[in-house]
Design a protein around this motif. Structure first.
Motif, PDB file in Angstrom:
ATOM      1  N   CYS A  60       6.777  66.724  25.169  1.00 46.46           N
ATOM      2  CA  CYS A  60       6.404  67.889  24.372  1.00 46.46           C
ATOM      3  C   CYS A  60       6.454  67.543  22.882  1.00 46.46           C
ATOM      4  CB  CYS A  60       7.325  69.069  24.679  1.00 46.46           C
ATOM      5  SG  CYS A  60       6.911  70.572  23.747  1.00 46.46           S
ATOM      6  N   LYS A  64       3.191  67.850  20.509  1.00 45.15           N
ATOM      7  CA  LYS A  64       3.211  68.737  19.343  1.00 45.15           C
ATOM      8  C   LYS A  64       3.174  67.960  18.030  1.00 45.15           C
ATOM      9  CE  LYS A  64       3.320  72.842  21.208  1.00 45.15           C
ATOM     10  NZ  LYS A  64       2.377  73.900  20.831  1.00 45.15           N
ATOM     11  N   ALA A  70      -1.319  69.830  18.343  1.00 48.48           N
ATOM     12  CA  ALA A  70      -0.172  70.607  17.856  1.00 48.48           C
ATOM     13  C   ALA A  70      -0.279  72.089  18.199  1.00 48.48           C
ATOM     14  CB  ALA A  70      -0.016  70.420  16.352  1.00 48.48           C
ATOM     15  N   GLY A  93       9.163  72.163  20.251  1.00 44.22           N
ATOM     16  CA  GLY A  93       7.881  72.819  20.036  1.00 44.22           C
ATOM     17  C   GLY A  93       7.290  73.582  21.202  1.00 44.22           C
TER      18      GLY A  93
END
Length: 121
Positions: A60, A64, A70, A93
Protein backbone atom coordinates in the motif's frame (compact mmCIF):
# COMPACT_ATOMS: atom_id res chain seq x y z
CA UNK A 1 -8.07 -5.56 -8.13
CA UNK A 2 -8.00 -8.16 -5.35
CA UNK A 3 -4.64 -9.02 -3.75
CA UNK A 4 -4.65 -11.87 -1.24
CA UNK A 5 -2.51 -14.93 -0.66
CA UNK A 6 -5.69 -16.92 0.08
CA UNK A 7 -7.10 -18.40 -3.11
CA UNK A 8 -10.49 -18.69 -1.38
CA UNK A 9 -10.64 -14.96 -0.61
CA UNK A 10 -9.47 -14.04 -4.13
CA UNK A 11 -12.05 -16.29 -5.76
CA UNK A 12 -14.86 -15.15 -3.47
CA UNK A 13 -14.19 -11.46 -4.07
CA UNK A 14 -13.65 -12.02 -7.80
CA UNK A 15 -16.94 -13.91 -8.12
CA UNK A 16 -18.93 -11.30 -6.20
CA UNK A 17 -17.43 -8.38 -8.11
CA UNK A 18 -17.70 -10.09 -11.52
CA UNK A 19 -21.37 -10.87 -10.94
CA UNK A 20 -21.89 -7.18 -10.18
CA UNK A 21 -20.40 -6.32 -13.57
CA UNK A 22 -16.87 -5.33 -12.56
CA UNK A 23 -13.71 -6.47 -14.32
CA UNK A 24 -11.47 -8.08 -11.71
CA UNK A 25 -7.71 -8.58 -11.68
CA UNK A 26 -6.19 -10.76 -8.96
CA UNK A 27 -2.73 -11.19 -7.49
CA UNK A 28 -1.47 -13.52 -4.76
CA UNK A 29 1.11 -11.20 -3.21
CA UNK A 30 2.40 -7.64 -3.24
CA UNK A 31 5.14 -8.21 -5.81
CA UNK A 32 2.78 -9.75 -8.34
CA UNK A 33 0.29 -6.97 -7.62
CA UNK A 34 2.75 -4.15 -8.28
CA UNK A 35 3.50 -5.52 -11.76
CA UNK A 36 -0.20 -5.97 -12.57
CA UNK A 37 -1.13 -2.52 -11.24
CA UNK A 38 1.34 -0.93 -13.65
CA UNK A 39 -0.13 -2.92 -16.56
CA UNK A 40 -3.85 -2.60 -15.74
CA UNK A 41 -4.24 0.63 -13.69
CA UNK A 42 -7.16 -0.60 -11.54
CA UNK A 43 -9.83 1.83 -10.28
CA UNK A 44 -9.88 0.21 -6.83
CA UNK A 45 -7.56 -2.12 -4.92
CA UNK A 46 -8.43 -4.59 -2.15
CA UNK A 47 -5.28 -5.80 -0.42
CA UNK A 48 -4.70 -8.35 2.32
CA UNK A 49 -2.40 -7.26 5.13
CA UNK A 50 -0.71 -10.55 5.97
CA UNK A 51 1.05 -11.87 2.85
CA UNK A 52 4.46 -13.43 2.21
CA UNK A 53 7.33 -11.46 0.64
CA UNK A 54 5.65 -8.03 0.53
CA UNK A 55 2.82 -7.47 3.02
CA UNK A 56 -0.21 -5.27 2.50
CA UNK A 57 1.19 -2.34 4.46
CA UNK A 58 4.39 -2.28 2.39
CA UNK A 59 2.52 -2.73 -0.90
CA UNK A 60 0.00 0.00 0.00
CA UNK A 61 2.82 2.42 0.87
CA UNK A 62 4.48 1.71 -2.51
CA UNK A 63 1.20 2.14 -4.42
CA UNK A 64 0.32 5.39 -2.65
CA UNK A 65 3.90 6.63 -3.02
CA UNK A 66 3.67 6.40 -6.81
CA UNK A 67 2.16 9.62 -8.23
CA UNK A 68 0.37 7.61 -10.96
CA UNK A 69 -1.58 5.60 -8.37
CA UNK A 70 -1.65 7.88 -5.31
CA UNK A 71 -5.36 8.64 -5.81
CA UNK A 72 -6.34 5.00 -6.42
CA UNK A 73 -8.45 3.86 -3.44
CA UNK A 74 -6.83 1.04 -1.45
CA UNK A 75 -8.95 -1.02 0.92
CA UNK A 76 -7.08 -3.16 3.44
CA UNK A 77 -8.39 -6.67 4.12
CA UNK A 78 -7.55 -8.39 7.39
CA UNK A 79 -8.79 -10.97 9.83
CA UNK A 80 -7.49 -8.66 12.56
CA UNK A 81 -9.85 -5.95 13.74
CA UNK A 82 -7.57 -4.08 16.11
CA UNK A 83 -7.18 -0.35 16.47
CA UNK A 84 -3.42 -0.63 15.85
CA UNK A 85 -3.96 -2.46 12.55
CA UNK A 86 -6.50 0.12 11.37
CA UNK A 87 -4.20 2.99 12.36
CA UNK A 88 -1.22 1.42 10.62
CA UNK A 89 -3.34 1.02 7.49
CA UNK A 90 -4.21 4.73 7.57
CA UNK A 91 -0.56 5.67 8.06
CA UNK A 92 0.45 3.89 4.83
CA UNK A 93 -2.42 5.54 2.96
CA UNK A 94 -5.27 3.04 2.91
CA UNK A 95 -8.72 4.47 2.29
CA UNK A 96 -10.74 1.85 4.17
CA UNK A 97 -10.36 -1.31 6.24
CA UNK A 98 -12.55 -4.41 5.85
CA UNK A 99 -12.41 -7.29 8.28
CA UNK A 100 -12.42 -10.84 6.85
CA UNK A 101 -14.60 -12.66 6.35
CA UNK A 102 -16.47 -9.81 4.65
CA UNK A 103 -20.04 -10.03 3.41
CA UNK A 104 -21.23 -9.36 -0.12
CA UNK A 105 -22.93 -6.20 1.16
CA UNK A 106 -19.74 -4.92 2.82
CA UNK A 107 -17.72 -5.56 -0.33
CA UNK A 108 -20.27 -3.89 -2.60
CA UNK A 109 -20.70 -0.90 -0.25
CA UNK A 110 -16.93 -0.33 -0.29
CA UNK A 111 -16.80 -0.54 -4.09
CA UNK A 112 -19.73 1.81 -4.54
CA UNK A 113 -18.42 4.34 -2.02
CA UNK A 114 -14.98 4.57 -3.60
CA UNK A 115 -15.89 4.23 -7.27
CA UNK A 116 -18.63 6.86 -6.96
CA UNK A 117 -15.99 9.28 -5.68
CA UNK A 118 -13.62 8.34 -8.51
CA UNK A 119 -16.27 8.94 -11.17
CA UNK A 120 -17.03 12.41 -9.80
CA UNK A 121 -13.35 13.40 -9.73
Amino acid sequence: MVIDDSQTIRRTAETLLSRAGYEVITAQDGFEALAKIADHTPDLIFIDIMMPRLDGYQACALIKGNPSFAKTPVIMLSSKDGLFDRARGRIVGSDQYLTKPFTKDELMAAVQAHLAGAREA
